[in-house]
Design an enzyme around this catalytic site. Structure first.
Site, PDB file in Angstrom:
ATOM      1  CG  HIS A  13      -0.365   0.282   2.509  1.00  0.00           C
ATOM      2  ND1 HIS A  13       0.293  -0.687   3.249  1.00  0.00           N
ATOM      3  CD2 HIS A  13      -0.297   1.429   3.250  1.00  0.00           C
ATOM      4  CE1 HIS A  13       0.716  -0.154   4.375  1.00  0.00           C
ATOM      5  NE2 HIS A  13       0.385   1.125   4.407  1.00  0.00           N
ATOM      6  CG  ASP A  14       2.360   3.520   2.906  1.00  0.00           C
ATOM      7  OD1 ASP A  14       1.496   4.178   2.285  1.00  0.00           O
ATOM      8  OD2 ASP A  14       2.468   3.526   4.144  1.00  0.00           O
ATOM      9  CE  LYS A  34       3.425   7.013   3.041  1.00  0.00           C
ATOM     10  NZ  LYS A  34       3.236   6.809   4.498  1.00  0.00           N
ATOM     11  CG  HIS A  38       1.954   7.961  -1.121  1.00  0.00           C
ATOM     12  ND1 HIS A  38       1.428   8.961  -0.348  1.00  0.00           N
ATOM     13  CD2 HIS A  38       1.342   6.820  -0.704  1.00  0.00           C
ATOM     14  CE1 HIS A  38       0.551   8.464   0.494  1.00  0.00           C
ATOM     15  NE2 HIS A  38       0.469   7.160   0.302  1.00  0.00           N
ATOM     16  CG  HIS A  92      -4.125   3.477   0.883  1.00  0.00           C
ATOM     17  ND1 HIS A  92      -3.321   3.512  -0.231  1.00  0.00           N
ATOM     18  CD2 HIS A  92      -3.372   3.997   1.896  1.00  0.00           C
ATOM     19  CE1 HIS A  92      -2.139   4.009   0.087  1.00  0.00           C
ATOM     20  NE2 HIS A  92      -2.153   4.323   1.373  1.00  0.00           N
ATOM     21  CG  HIS A  93      -4.059   8.121   1.267  1.00  0.00           C
ATOM     22  ND1 HIS A  93      -4.121   8.325   2.627  1.00  0.00           N
ATOM     23  CD2 HIS A  93      -2.845   7.556   1.027  1.00  0.00           C
ATOM     24  CE1 HIS A  93      -2.990   7.914   3.191  1.00  0.00           C
ATOM     25  NE2 HIS A  93      -2.199   7.444   2.248  1.00  0.00           N
ATOM     26  CG  ASP A 114      -3.381   3.162   6.510  1.00  0.00           C
ATOM     27  OD1 ASP A 114      -2.335   2.688   6.978  1.00  0.00           O
ATOM     28  OD2 ASP A 114      -3.413   4.168   5.770  1.00  0.00           O
TER      29      ASP A 114
END
Length: 382
Positions: free
Chosen positions: A252-253, A256, A281, A305-306, A334
């Site tokens: 998920h990240d 970044k 990201h 997810h954001h 999260d």
């Protein structure tokens, strides 16, 4: 009378040939449908017993790596076959048929106890006690490979009928093709499993790289993955979909990795300009993962997810059910983990504070159904 008898024989012959064609068709279906090897062997045994009127038979598979034969399948309802027993392929009647490339090898059990190899000599005694008199061995070969041997166990002398033997050879040829096909299918499945395991190991490596770079959130991914999986399962997602959910949660990240250290590792609050960069990201994740075909189904969480239920999220401003379900569920987990974990710029919130925030943000940041699933799973109330 002779005409009637001849017509009757012709009718019986035609009926027998139709049954034989049906048997070959059944075996062809086993070949074309990519059945597992065990199932393929059972189809072969069943058809050979019916069409050739056999008392008992066994299929022995050849393994070229160590040059062995293994009893892989057998059926008659009486005998206890030595399934799984492996021996050198040169031993016994089966080995003789292979080494000498005989189309059909035979021996009488009482006169020659070497019909079967020493490893299954007790099976030879069992055959004798059950009234079996002879064994026929037929090699199973394709154009390029040896697949094994079929052993037929007979209580009477083998039929001298040329048609019976010809059909036996036809079935043996089909059996060899079916076994080869099943083995190729299982090899392909095994290779695919190994490849997927390698892919998943790579994903785990990427996740650790992200954690090592961003000490602030170290361990965060591991904590949220299994909880997200449980919630998505509760939401009714299939196990096939959950494979992609897990990969997406792990990654998920990953976007970044494209964020400069000065922003990602900044110990204090970000400026408005820095937030513009940080919010890229999810788009970076999409650009990194979408060219990888097997990871495209896992993009929902890294890319979305954001996003927020009320449409104020990023990167695309999706709203409500426009946001993939996995991403909506992930967002709740999260944020919960982030709020209840220490950060350099603030201490962890209490569970009561975090719970109040999740409830307050239902219908705003979060999908109300996702919050409900989370609270039920965590035993935190309605």
């Amino acid at each position: 009378i002779e005409d009637i008898t001849e017509r009757k024989r012709s009718a019986e012959r035609i009926e027998r040939q139709l049954h034989q064609l049906e048997a070959l068709r059944t075996i062809d279906e086993a070949i074309s449908s990519n059945l597992e090897l065990d199932k393929t062997l059972q189809v072969l045994i069943q058809q050979m017993r019916i069409q050739l009127n056999l008392d008992a038979l066994a299929v022995l598979l050849y393994e070229p790596v160590d040059e062995t034969l293994t009893y892989a399948a057998g059926a008659d309802g009486i005998l206890e076959y030595p399934l799984g027993v492996r021996f050198n392929y040169r031993e016994g009647l089966a080995g003789k048929a292979l080494v000498e490339k005989q189309r059909l090898a035979m021996c009488k059990i009482e006169e020659n106890m070497t019909c079967l190899p020493p490893a299954v000599r007790q099976f030879a005694n069992q055959l004798s006690r059950a009234g079996f008199q002879s064994i026929l061995a037929i090699p199973l070969t394709t154009k390029t490979n040896l697949q094994g041997v079929i052993e037929l166990y007979l209580r009477t002398a083998p039929p001298r009928d040329a048609e019976w033997r010809r059909f036996l050879q036809m079935l043996a040829g089909q059996a060899a093709i079916a076994i080869e096909n099943a083995r190729l299918y299982e090899d392909a499945k095994r290779s695919n499993r190994e490849l997927l395991q390698a892919y998943d190991a790579t994903i785990e490596g990427w996740m650790r790289a992200i954690d090592l770079r961003d000490k602030e959130t170290e361990g965060h991914t591991q904590r949220v993955v299994e909880l997200v999986m449980r919630l998505c399962r509760q939401a009714g997602m299939s196990e096939d979909l959950l494979v992609h959910v897990r990969r997406g949660a792990l990654l998920h990240d990953i976007g970044k990795l494209g964020i400069p250290d000065a922003i990602l590792l900044k110990p204090g609050p970000l400026t408005d300009e820095e937030w513009v960069i940080m919010r890229r990201h999810p788009q970076y994740a999409y650009e990194m993962l979408s060219p990888i075909e097997y990871l495209r189904p896992a993009l929902d969480i890294p890319y979305c997810h954001h996003e927020k239920w009320d449409g104020t999220g990023y990167p695309r401003g999706l709203k409500g059910e426009q946001i993939p379900l996995a991403a909506r569920i992930f967002a709740v987990v999260d944020v919960w983990d982030a709020l209840t974990s220490d950060r350099p710029y603030r201490p962890a919130w209490s569970k009561e504070q975090a719970l109040a925030y999740l409830k307050e943000q239902q219908g705003k940041h979060f999908d109300p159904l996702a919050v409900k699933l989370f609270l039920k799973e965590m035993g935190l109330g309605d």
